[in-house]
Scaffold this active site. Structure first.
Site, short mmCIF file in Angstrom:
data_model
loop_
_atom_site.label_atom_id
_atom_site.label_comp_id
_atom_site.label_asym_id
_atom_site.label_seq_id
_atom_site.Cartn_x
_atom_site.Cartn_y
_atom_site.Cartn_z
N GLU A 146 -96.99 0.64 9.69
CA GLU A 146 -96.71 0.21 11.26
C GLU A 146 -95.77 1.21 11.91
O GLU A 146 -95.01 1.64 10.98
CB GLU A 146 -96.18 -1.43 11.08
N GLY A 252 -79.49 2.55 14.24
CA GLY A 252 -79.35 1.47 13.27
C GLY A 252 -80.70 0.49 13.32
O GLY A 252 -81.69 1.02 13.54
N CYS A 255 -84.92 -0.75 10.16
CA CYS A 255 -85.71 0.37 9.71
C CYS A 255 -85.22 1.73 9.35
O CYS A 255 -85.29 2.17 8.51
CB CYS A 255 -86.74 0.28 10.71
C1 UGA Z 1 -88.35 2.08 14.39
C2 UGA Z 1 -89.44 3.17 14.98
O1 UGA Z 1 -89.13 3.64 16.14
C3 UGA Z 1 -90.83 2.49 14.99
O2 UGA Z 1 -91.76 3.63 15.25
C4 UGA Z 1 -90.86 1.92 13.39
O3 UGA Z 1 -92.31 1.17 13.30
C5 UGA Z 1 -89.98 0.91 12.96
O4 UGA Z 1 -88.71 1.59 13.32
C6 UGA Z 1 -90.17 0.53 11.51
O5 UGA Z 1 -90.01 1.21 10.94
O6 UGA Z 1 -90.75 -0.66 11.63
P1 UGA Z 1 -87.07 -0.18 15.61
O7 UGA Z 1 -86.32 -0.13 14.26
O8 UGA Z 1 -87.66 -1.16 16.42
O9 UGA Z 1 -88.37 1.08 15.43
O10 UGA Z 1 -86.24 0.66 16.79
P2 UGA Z 1 -86.17 2.24 17.54
O11 UGA Z 1 -86.33 1.82 18.69
O12 UGA Z 1 -86.64 3.09 16.95
O13 UGA Z 1 -84.50 2.37 17.51
C7 UGA Z 1 -83.70 2.48 16.52
C8 UGA Z 1 -82.27 2.97 16.63
O14 UGA Z 1 -82.24 4.19 17.29
C9 UGA Z 1 -81.60 2.05 17.60
O15 UGA Z 1 -80.22 1.81 17.07
C10 UGA Z 1 -81.47 2.56 18.99
O16 UGA Z 1 -80.67 2.00 19.81
C11 UGA Z 1 -81.55 4.02 18.68
N1 UGA Z 1 -81.89 4.71 19.87
C12 UGA Z 1 -83.15 5.01 20.18
C13 UGA Z 1 -81.05 5.61 20.46
O17 UGA Z 1 -79.90 5.55 20.09
N2 UGA Z 1 -81.55 6.47 21.48
C14 UGA Z 1 -82.87 6.49 21.66
O18 UGA Z 1 -83.38 7.35 22.58
C15 UGA Z 1 -83.75 5.59 21.15
#
Ligand code: UGA
Length: 424
Positions: A146, A252, A255
């Site tokens: 996923e 964080g 995942c």
């Molecule tokens: C992440 C992946 O993006 C998904 O593709 C994957 O399916 C999912 O893990 C998983 O393995 O199930 P998610 O953990 O929901 O999704 O969160 P993200 O949106 O990727 O954000 C992760 C971290 O990066 C957060 O702490 C967020 O604040 C940070 N982030 C994200 C940033 O600091 N800057 C950004 O531009 C994007």
């Protein structure tokens, strides 16, 4: 229409269940947690996820979605999606025990010649262990990782960039691909091991990309550049891309941290060192510390006995998930340097005892604070009126660790304001 059994009704399983039922499939969501099943069958979601409860209600009403904890209800499904958690084990590797428990149920009840689809993020080559554990030569395992982001999971399900399916039987992989009825997304048909590795490589690369962005933002402060412009110019190169380059307090969630560590374990076990990944983990730790250092500097060099208002607890906006949240990692470090923290989050409810105070209103958190630090990018924080806040706080100091606030407006109300990377 196909009969689909989804094992596990957490973030991934619940999204998968409601979305497949929306596509017209008959879905049985299975979970061992009886209470959860009752709540779901009453039409209430057990997680905060945009659009999920509507689809849940629709599915239950149409009769093609049902939740159960009765193993025997799974006996007529053609596809079994494994969506149970794979938490981190003590040594950083992924713990397969939930997956193997689900397999022991399926080995008894799965319909003859059906397909077991691994959707949870499983360690590379876990499919071999799953196959041994199922011990059913009639079942085919298709690895279908996923890529759902919390907060936008429904949209990601229906509009994925790509769908990955891997198995030793191409026909069965195509069958699984067709369940998504997606005519637009790219797809990759491969073997199980490669499909499993695609997931880890993707999350690890994204984490590495963010750590790089955060280091560039920090360098902007040292050299007097503006990170908003630097990243805009950098992201316009299509090979780099302008998505997922927002500087923040560190990455964080449930995942990235777990998957990066799991891939590191895989690399160690296979005597293949991954230097960039090791550096990514260290860099992320440093990004938490940088936020705390900035706050300390804003407060004249000491956090001792200062009252800090922490805005946001979830690991990003749009979710109530605070597992491995940078907000909490930073709050703990602020407390470690002698300050008292009061925190507010619009959706997170932490029932356990914490060493910081939690309030259900912004006003209570801001009252008498020496500094405000924005830790999650909730849109409602953008709407806070600085002139009202100015009357509540003890000292007018704001550190916007998500780069979402309007610096001019805060400065007009007399606040000393800092963003990350000279963003604003
Ligand atoms: C992440 C992946 O993006 C998904 O593709 C994957 O399916 C999912 O893990 C998983 O393995 O199930 P998610 O953990 O929901 O999704 O969160 P993200 O949106 O990727 O954000 C992760 C971290 O990066 C957060 O702490 C967020 O604040 C940070 N982030 C994200 C940033 O600091 N800057 C950004 O531009 C994007």
């Amino acid at each position: 229409m196909s009969n689909i059994g989804v094992i596990g009704t957490g973030y991934v399983g619940l999204t998968t269940s409601v979305c497949f039922s929306k596509l017209g499939h008959n879905v049985i969501g299975f979970d061992i947690d009886k209470e959860k099943i009752q709540v779901l069958n009453s039409g209430k979601s057990v997680i905060f996820e945009e659009g999920l409860e509507d689809l849940l209600e629709q599915g239950l009403k149409s009769g093609n979605l049902v939740f159960t904890n009765d193993e025997s209800s799974l006996k007529d499904c053609d596809y079994y999606f494994l969506c149970v958690p794979t938490p981190q084990d003590k040594d950083g590797s992924a713990d397969l025990s939930y997956i193997l428990n689900a397999c022991s149920i399926l080995s008894k009840v799965a319909k003859k010649n059906s397909i077991v689809v691994t959707k949870s993020t499983v360690p590379v080559n876990a499919w071999r262990e799953i196959s041994n554990y199922l011990n059913r030569s009639d079942l085919v395992i298709v690895s279908n990782p996923e890529f759902l982001r919390e907060g936008t999971a429904i949209n990601d399900f229906f509009n994925p960039d790509r769908i990955v399916v891997g198995s030793s039987n191409k026909e069965k992989s195509v069958e699984v691909l067709e369940l998504y009825k997606n005519k637009v997304a790219s797809f990759v048909i491969t073997d199980n091991t490669s499909a499993e590795l695609i997931k880890y490589a993707s999350n690890s690369f994204l984490a590495m990309k963010l750590s790089f962005v955060n280091e560039i933002a920090s360098l902007c402060e040292k050299v007097g550049a503006n990170s908003k412009d630097v990243l805009l110019g950098f992201g316009q190169d299509k090979r780099i891309g302008d998505r997922f380059i927002q500087p923040g307090p560190g990455w964080g969630g449930s995942c990235f941290p777990k998957d990066v560590r799991a891939l590191l374990r895989v690399s160690e076990k296979n005597s293949q060192s991954m230097e960039l990944l090791i550096a990514t983990v260290n860099s992320n730790e440093k990004s938490f510390a940088r936020v705390v250092d900035k706050l300390e500097n804003l407060l004249g060099g000491s956090l001792v006995d200062k009252k800090i208002a922490g805005l946001g607890l979830s690991f990003k906006a749009g979710t109530d998930d605070y597992r491995e949240s940078p907000a909490i990692a930073i709050i703990e470090r602020i407390i470690g340097r002698g300050a008292h923290v009061s925190a507010f989050d619009p959706v997170v409810e932490i029932k356990e005892k914490t060493n910081f105070s939690k309030f259900s209103s912004l006003i209570e958190v801001l009252q008498g604070s020496d500094a405000i630090v924005v830790l999650t990018e909730w849109s409602e924080f953008k709407r806070i009126d600085p002139s009202t806040v100015a009357k509540l706080v003890r000292q007018k100091i704001v550190l916007d660790a998500r780069n979402i606030l309007d610096k001019d407006a805060w400065e007009r109300s007399g606040f000393k304001f800092e963003s990350l990377g000279n963003w604003a």
